[in-house]
Design an enzyme around this catalytic site. Sequence first.
Site, short mmCIF file in Angstrom:
data_model
loop_
_atom_site.label_atom_id
_atom_site.label_comp_id
_atom_site.label_asym_id
_atom_site.label_seq_id
_atom_site.Cartn_x
_atom_site.Cartn_y
_atom_site.Cartn_z
N CYS A 86 -14.15 9.89 7.05
CA CYS A 86 -12.86 9.27 6.73
C CYS A 86 -12.16 8.82 8.02
O CYS A 86 -12.10 9.56 9.00
CB CYS A 86 -11.97 10.25 5.98
SG CYS A 86 -10.36 9.59 5.54
N ASP A 87 -11.63 7.60 8.01
CA ASP A 87 -10.95 7.06 9.19
C ASP A 87 -9.46 6.85 8.95
O ASP A 87 -8.81 6.06 9.63
CB ASP A 87 -11.60 5.74 9.63
CG ASP A 87 -11.57 4.67 8.54
OD1 ASP A 87 -11.06 4.96 7.42
OD2 ASP A 87 -12.06 3.55 8.79
N THR A 88 -8.91 7.57 7.96
CA THR A 88 -7.53 7.36 7.54
C THR A 88 -6.67 8.59 7.82
O THR A 88 -7.09 9.72 7.56
CB THR A 88 -7.47 7.04 6.04
OG1 THR A 88 -8.27 5.89 5.77
CG2 THR A 88 -6.04 6.77 5.60
N GLU A 97 -7.29 3.31 -5.38
CA GLU A 97 -8.51 3.54 -4.61
C GLU A 97 -8.77 5.03 -4.60
O GLU A 97 -7.97 5.81 -4.04
CB GLU A 97 -8.38 3.00 -3.19
CG GLU A 97 -8.21 1.49 -3.14
CD GLU A 97 -8.12 0.95 -1.73
OE1 GLU A 97 -7.89 1.75 -0.79
OE2 GLU A 97 -8.28 -0.26 -1.55
N CYS A 130 -16.13 15.23 3.01
CA CYS A 130 -16.22 13.83 3.43
C CYS A 130 -15.95 13.81 4.92
O CYS A 130 -14.85 14.10 5.36
CB CYS A 130 -15.21 12.96 2.69
SG CYS A 130 -15.11 11.27 3.30
N PHE A 179 0.85 -1.18 0.00
CA PHE A 179 0.00 0.00 0.00
C PHE A 179 0.89 1.23 0.00
O PHE A 179 1.77 1.37 0.85
CB PHE A 179 -0.92 0.01 1.22
CG PHE A 179 -2.23 -0.70 1.00
CD1 PHE A 179 -3.42 -0.01 1.03
CD2 PHE A 179 -2.25 -2.06 0.74
CE1 PHE A 179 -4.63 -0.66 0.82
CE2 PHE A 179 -3.45 -2.73 0.52
CZ PHE A 179 -4.64 -2.03 0.56
N HIS A 225 -9.24 -6.22 7.83
CA HIS A 225 -7.95 -5.83 8.42
C HIS A 225 -8.14 -5.26 9.83
O HIS A 225 -7.26 -5.38 10.67
CB HIS A 225 -7.23 -4.83 7.52
CG HIS A 225 -8.04 -3.62 7.15
ND1 HIS A 225 -9.13 -3.67 6.33
CD2 HIS A 225 -7.91 -2.31 7.51
CE1 HIS A 225 -9.63 -2.46 6.19
NE2 HIS A 225 -8.92 -1.62 6.90
N CYS A 256 -5.86 15.29 0.19
CA CYS A 256 -7.16 14.93 -0.35
C CYS A 256 -7.88 16.20 -0.76
O CYS A 256 -7.64 17.27 -0.19
CB CYS A 256 -7.98 14.15 0.69
SG CYS A 256 -9.57 13.57 0.08
#
Length: 215
Positions: free
Chosen positions: A49-51, A121, A46, A25, A209, A31
């Site tokens: 988002c959890d990133t 993605e 958005c 990855f 994951h 973003c």
Amino acid sequence: MTYSVKEIFLTLQGEGCHTGRSAVFCRFAGCNLWSGRREDRAQARCRFCDTDFLGTDGAGGGKFDSAPALADAIEGCWKDGVVVEDRTRRWVVLTGGEPLLQVDEGLIGALHERGFGVAVETNGTVLPPSGIDWICVSPKGKEPLQVLAGDELKLVYPQTDCPPERFVMLDFRHFLLQPLDEGGDRRHEQAALSYCRSHPRWQLSLQTHKWLGIP
């Protein structure tokens, strides 16, 4: 071109059509729908988002001054973690943030030269360069899509402004619903499961994951 990368790591794909597949990855910083800063969350386009895609300080992250330099870093990550070299199975997922703000044909070509299949993605609001092997679009709210065809449309569900029926006429090979991760609220899992049962075009995608505790 300089690429800003949050992190690069070898793992197993945890969600979507390639769940369980070994992959590197490469998470790009930045973003177009949210700054990544908590204080800006309320104004984000958005909001779920959890990133962490802010900055370049993650494992393997940094500034890369050329496509070959970044491709070498990705290849090195694969070689460090895979015992048997099999160039036909090399796989890299370019993610973010929004990777298509930075991904270009030069990087895709450099990765292909090193034997990688290239997946992206994306939130679908930025047109991709040519040569990508697998395009996964994850729509967000009312944001208009520029990417109307691809391999996988993976919709976080439920979203008030983003119903599944809005997308079924698009040209994707796979349509997936992924339960919204909202503080352990299991109702979203049941809602997605129920929708997939009654709308068989849609396949359930789970974030395995997170269950396994891997990145």
